[in-house]
Write a protein that holds these residues in place. Structure first.
Motif, PDB file in Angstrom:
ATOM      1  N   GLN A 113     -14.688  37.939   7.701  1.00 44.26           N
ATOM      2  CA  GLN A 113     -15.618  37.338   6.741  1.00 44.26           C
ATOM      3  C   GLN A 113     -16.763  36.678   7.484  1.00 44.26           C
ATOM      4  O   GLN A 113     -16.556  35.966   8.468  1.00 44.26           O
ATOM      5  CB  GLN A 113     -14.894  36.308   5.879  1.00 44.26           C
ATOM      6  CG  GLN A 113     -15.760  35.725   4.766  1.00 44.26           C
ATOM      7  CD  GLN A 113     -14.966  34.836   3.821  1.00 44.26           C
ATOM      8  OE1 GLN A 113     -13.880  34.397   4.150  1.00 44.26           O
ATOM      9  NE2 GLN A 113     -15.492  34.585   2.647  1.00 44.26           N
ATOM     10  N   VAL A 114     -17.987  36.919   7.022  1.00 46.17           N
ATOM     11  CA  VAL A 114     -19.183  36.354   7.639  1.00 46.17           C
ATOM     12  C   VAL A 114     -19.216  34.854   7.341  1.00 46.17           C
ATOM     13  O   VAL A 114     -19.156  34.425   6.190  1.00 46.17           O
ATOM     14  CB  VAL A 114     -20.460  37.025   7.087  1.00 46.17           C
ATOM     15  CG1 VAL A 114     -21.701  36.381   7.707  1.00 46.17           C
ATOM     16  CG2 VAL A 114     -20.445  38.523   7.373  1.00 46.17           C
TER      17      VAL A 114
ATOM     18  N   ILE B  29     -18.792  36.104  12.616  1.00 41.03           N
ATOM     19  CA  ILE B  29     -17.737  36.616  11.741  1.00 41.03           C
ATOM     20  C   ILE B  29     -16.393  36.022  12.176  1.00 41.03           C
ATOM     21  O   ILE B  29     -16.076  35.987  13.374  1.00 41.03           O
ATOM     22  CB  ILE B  29     -17.662  38.150  11.808  1.00 41.03           C
ATOM     23  CG1 ILE B  29     -19.000  38.770  11.366  1.00 41.03           C
ATOM     24  CG2 ILE B  29     -16.525  38.675  10.945  1.00 41.03           C
ATOM     25  CD1 ILE B  29     -19.052  40.264  11.538  1.00 41.03           C
ATOM     26  N   ARG B  30     -15.601  35.564  11.195  1.00 36.80           N
ATOM     27  CA  ARG B  30     -14.230  35.131  11.467  1.00 36.80           C
ATOM     28  C   ARG B  30     -13.299  36.287  11.121  1.00 36.80           C
ATOM     29  O   ARG B  30     -13.303  36.801   9.998  1.00 36.80           O
ATOM     30  CB  ARG B  30     -13.858  33.901  10.630  1.00 36.80           C
ATOM     31  CG  ARG B  30     -12.476  33.356  10.988  1.00 36.80           C
ATOM     32  CD  ARG B  30     -12.103  32.173  10.085  1.00 36.80           C
ATOM     33  NE  ARG B  30     -10.904  31.509  10.566  1.00 36.80           N
ATOM     34  CZ  ARG B  30      -9.665  31.913  10.344  1.00 36.80           C
ATOM     35  NH1 ARG B  30      -9.464  33.008   9.618  1.00 36.80           N
ATOM     36  NH2 ARG B  30      -8.624  31.247  10.835  1.00 36.80           N
ATOM     37  N   HIS B  31     -12.477  36.697  12.104  1.00 35.52           N
ATOM     38  CA  HIS B  31     -11.608  37.854  11.929  1.00 35.52           C
ATOM     39  C   HIS B  31     -10.208  37.422  11.496  1.00 35.52           C
ATOM     40  O   HIS B  31      -9.845  36.237  11.545  1.00 35.52           O
ATOM     41  CB  HIS B  31     -11.559  38.660  13.229  1.00 35.52           C
ATOM     42  CG  HIS B  31     -12.910  39.134  13.668  1.00 35.52           C
ATOM     43  ND1 HIS B  31     -13.621  40.095  12.990  1.00 35.52           N
ATOM     44  CD2 HIS B  31     -13.703  38.737  14.700  1.00 35.52           C
ATOM     45  CE1 HIS B  31     -14.772  40.291  13.592  1.00 35.52           C
ATOM     46  NE2 HIS B  31     -14.855  39.476  14.634  1.00 35.52           N
ATOM     47  N   THR B  32      -9.439  38.397  11.089  1.00 33.32           N
ATOM     48  CA  THR B  32      -8.111  38.110  10.543  1.00 33.32           C
ATOM     49  C   THR B  32      -7.158  37.540  11.587  1.00 33.32           C
ATOM     50  O   THR B  32      -6.166  36.906  11.230  1.00 33.32           O
ATOM     51  CB  THR B  32      -7.506  39.399   9.951  1.00 33.32           C
ATOM     52  OG1 THR B  32      -7.515  40.428  10.969  1.00 33.32           O
ATOM     53  CG2 THR B  32      -8.311  39.878   8.754  1.00 33.32           C
ATOM     54  N   ASP B  33      -7.449  37.749  12.882  1.00 30.38           N
ATOM     55  CA  ASP B  33      -6.601  37.191  13.923  1.00 30.38           C
ATOM     56  C   ASP B  33      -7.005  35.768  14.302  1.00 30.38           C
ATOM     57  O   ASP B  33      -6.448  35.184  15.234  1.00 30.38           O
ATOM     58  CB  ASP B  33      -6.622  38.074  15.177  1.00 30.38           C
ATOM     59  CG  ASP B  33      -8.023  38.222  15.753  1.00 30.38           C
ATOM     60  OD1 ASP B  33      -8.971  37.633  15.192  1.00 30.38           O
ATOM     61  OD2 ASP B  33      -8.170  38.926  16.768  1.00 30.38           O
ATOM     62  N   GLY B  34      -7.979  35.199  13.588  1.00 36.76           N
ATOM     63  CA  GLY B  34      -8.413  33.832  13.854  1.00 36.76           C
ATOM     64  C   GLY B  34      -9.522  33.709  14.876  1.00 36.76           C
ATOM     65  O   GLY B  34     -10.045  32.621  15.093  1.00 36.76           O
ATOM     66  N   LYS B  35      -9.911  34.818  15.513  1.00 34.59           N
ATOM     67  CA  LYS B  35     -11.001  34.789  16.483  1.00 34.59           C
ATOM     68  C   LYS B  35     -12.351  34.932  15.765  1.00 34.59           C
ATOM     69  O   LYS B  35     -12.418  35.392  14.624  1.00 34.59           O
ATOM     70  CB  LYS B  35     -10.854  35.923  17.501  1.00 34.59           C
ATOM     71  CG  LYS B  35      -9.553  35.878  18.294  1.00 34.59           C
ATOM     72  CD  LYS B  35      -9.441  34.634  19.142  1.00 34.59           C
ATOM     73  CE  LYS B  35      -8.268  34.711  20.116  1.00 34.59           C
ATOM     74  NZ  LYS B  35      -6.978  34.842  19.438  1.00 34.59           N
TER      75      LYS B  35
ATOM     76  N   GLY C 167     -20.290  34.436   3.768  1.00 33.91           N
ATOM     77  CA  GLY C 167     -19.277  34.577   2.736  1.00 33.91           C
ATOM     78  C   GLY C 167     -18.887  36.016   2.454  1.00 33.91           C
ATOM     79  O   GLY C 167     -17.881  36.268   1.792  1.00 33.91           O
ATOM     80  N   GLN C 168     -19.671  36.969   2.931  1.00 36.36           N
ATOM     81  CA  GLN C 168     -19.401  38.390   2.657  1.00 36.36           C
ATOM     82  C   GLN C 168     -18.273  38.896   3.560  1.00 36.36           C
ATOM     83  O   GLN C 168     -18.184  38.543   4.728  1.00 36.36           O
ATOM     84  CB  GLN C 168     -20.675  39.203   2.900  1.00 36.36           C
ATOM     85  CG  GLN C 168     -20.518  40.693   2.669  1.00 36.36           C
ATOM     86  CD  GLN C 168     -21.829  41.437   2.866  1.00 36.36           C
ATOM     87  OE1 GLN C 168     -22.912  40.836   2.854  1.00 36.36           O
ATOM     88  NE2 GLN C 168     -21.750  42.729   3.061  1.00 36.36           N
TER      89      GLN C 168
END
Length: 430
Positions: free
Chosen positions: A343-344, A359-365, A380-381
């Protein structure tokens, strides 16, 4: 050959500066090819937009790179078009005086004198004339402003002031070096937070002449400090404290390196387990039927190019003492893609990084893409791996078109990790 892009101290676009260069006395001007048209003229609003693009609308800027004022005049251009009638240099002239000289440049060279910023600001020949009456300089020249001269760090006043509250930046300084020398509690991060308004949005970018607030611990002098025995005792304690500080830093660095190595090993093993998919019972029972190679959209290269400036490249321009990301030297307009789904959290202007996307990725990075020329997403996208999010450029503090790519463990500066190792752990080879 593509220019190797990297961070640097602020200076205007090379194309902009080249088109403003003339020879002394105005003879043999290097003028760009322009179409014939009405006499050059533009209203004040348009000139303000050009200045915002060239210098952040700082009409008195002088970064020491040979270009001055809000419209970034080269000294020979300022003299050739009558600027010395107002001031010895453009940065010493008022906004109205700089615009008056710029009108002459626009009449002679056309908007091509500012090839990038004229297009952004809508600067054209034949526009509305500015309603200005710039004052002429007095007949007796005013003394030039005193400028801070670069000196070696070991001969600056700060190097001998044990409890100085202010520090003047000199050539070769970094925030981490100043924090260590002045024993700033909290290190370079605390020093940056205390001087954010002076330094700006990029802690990697400090320039000679900046005055920073520091709080050195110093050494308290007792009433017996003048005695030979007391001085020797103080010197021994000082050396012991310095030795312990060096040992503590070495231990912290070793622990951080060990932790980073363990984290990378864990990420690599996790990526290997993720890539290993069990064969179906049908595939296992048929030796002649091979399993199709797995194709994963879990990760993607940020751009179709090879790296130029690597991660952790050393240099005094970076406050941490090294480059916190990896650069890809590509032409302006090259597609930039999200390296993984996420998510941006940020999409817009970010000071010395120019236009950026985080961007925040699903792995928290978190992944960061800097110096962009155009954005395709908004905060938010949600995006997928390999989805185009922007186009590369040279905005912010940049020596040429390139993409600055960074991977962090948190959203803010200072939590960087090796971006290429992050991609390799997800099967991306660059």
């Amino acid at each position: 050959m593509a220019v190797r892009g990297r961070h640097r101290r602020y200076q205007p676009n090379r194309i902009n500066r080249a088109s403003l260069t003339v020879t002394a006395g105005g003879a043999g001007m290097a003028l760009p090819l322009t179409m014939a048209g009405d006499a050059g003229a533009a209203d004040v609003g348009t000139w303000n937009k050009v200045a915002a693009c060239e210098s952040g609308k700082n009409w008195s800027i002088n970064t020491g790179n040979g270009y001055y004022g809000g419209l970034q005049f080269k000294q020979s251009t300022w003299e050739a078009y009558g600027g010395t009638a107002y001031a010895s240099r453009a940065d010493r002239a008022t906004r109205d005086q700089q615009i008056a000289v710029a009108e002459k440049v626009l009449d002679a060279q056309g908007p091509g004198a500012w090839p990038v910023c004229s297009a952004k600001a809508g600067l054209t020949r034949g526009g509305g004339s500015p309603d200005l009456t710039p004052a002429r300089a007095p007949s007796k020249p005013t003394p030039p402003k005193r400028e801070v001269k670069d000196v070696k760090p070991e001969v600056t006043p700060q190097s001998t002031a044990g409890t100085a509250e202010m520090y003047t930046v000199v050539h070769g300084d970094t925030l981490s070096g100043i924090a260590d020398e002045r024993r700033v509690r909290g290190g370079w991060r605390q020093l940056y937070e205390a001087n954010r308004r002076v330094i700006g949005g990029d802690p990697d970018l400090i320039t000679p002449g900046q005055r920073l607030s520091v709080h050195g611990q110093g050494r308290r002098v007792s009433q017996d400090a003048g005695k030979p025995g007391q001085r020797a005792e103080d010197g021994t304690r000082q050396k012991a404290a310095e030795r312990k500080a060096v040992e503590r830093k070495a231990a912290e660095r070793k622990a951080a390196e060990k932790k980073a190595a363990e984290r990378k090993a864990a990420e690599r093993k996790a990526a290997e387990r993720k890539r290993e998919k069990p064969r179906s019972s049908e595939a296992a029972s048929s030796p002649t039927k091979q399993a199709r190679p797995t194709t994963s959209s879990a990760a993607s290269a940020p751009i179709a190019a090879s790296p130029s400036t690597p991660y952790r490249a050393a240099g005094s321009s970076w406050s941490k003492g090294y480059h916190t990301g990896v650069d890809f030297a590509v032409p302006t307009g090259t597609s930039v893609k999200a390296v993984a789904a996420g998510q941006v959290v940020s999409a817009g202007w970010a000071g010395s990084y120019g236009y950026q996307v985080v961007i925040r990725h699903t792995d928290g990075k978190y992944s960061q893409y800097g110096h962009l020329s155009a954005l395709s997403v908004r905060a938010g996208q949600k995006v997928g791996a390999g989805q185009r999010i922007a186009r590369s450029g040279s905005t912010g503090n940049s020596t040429g078109p390139h993409l600055h790519f960074e991977v962090r463990t948190g959203p803010g500066f200072g939590s960087d990790i090796d971006p290429l190792a992050y991609l390799r752990a997800r099967g991306v080879r660059i």
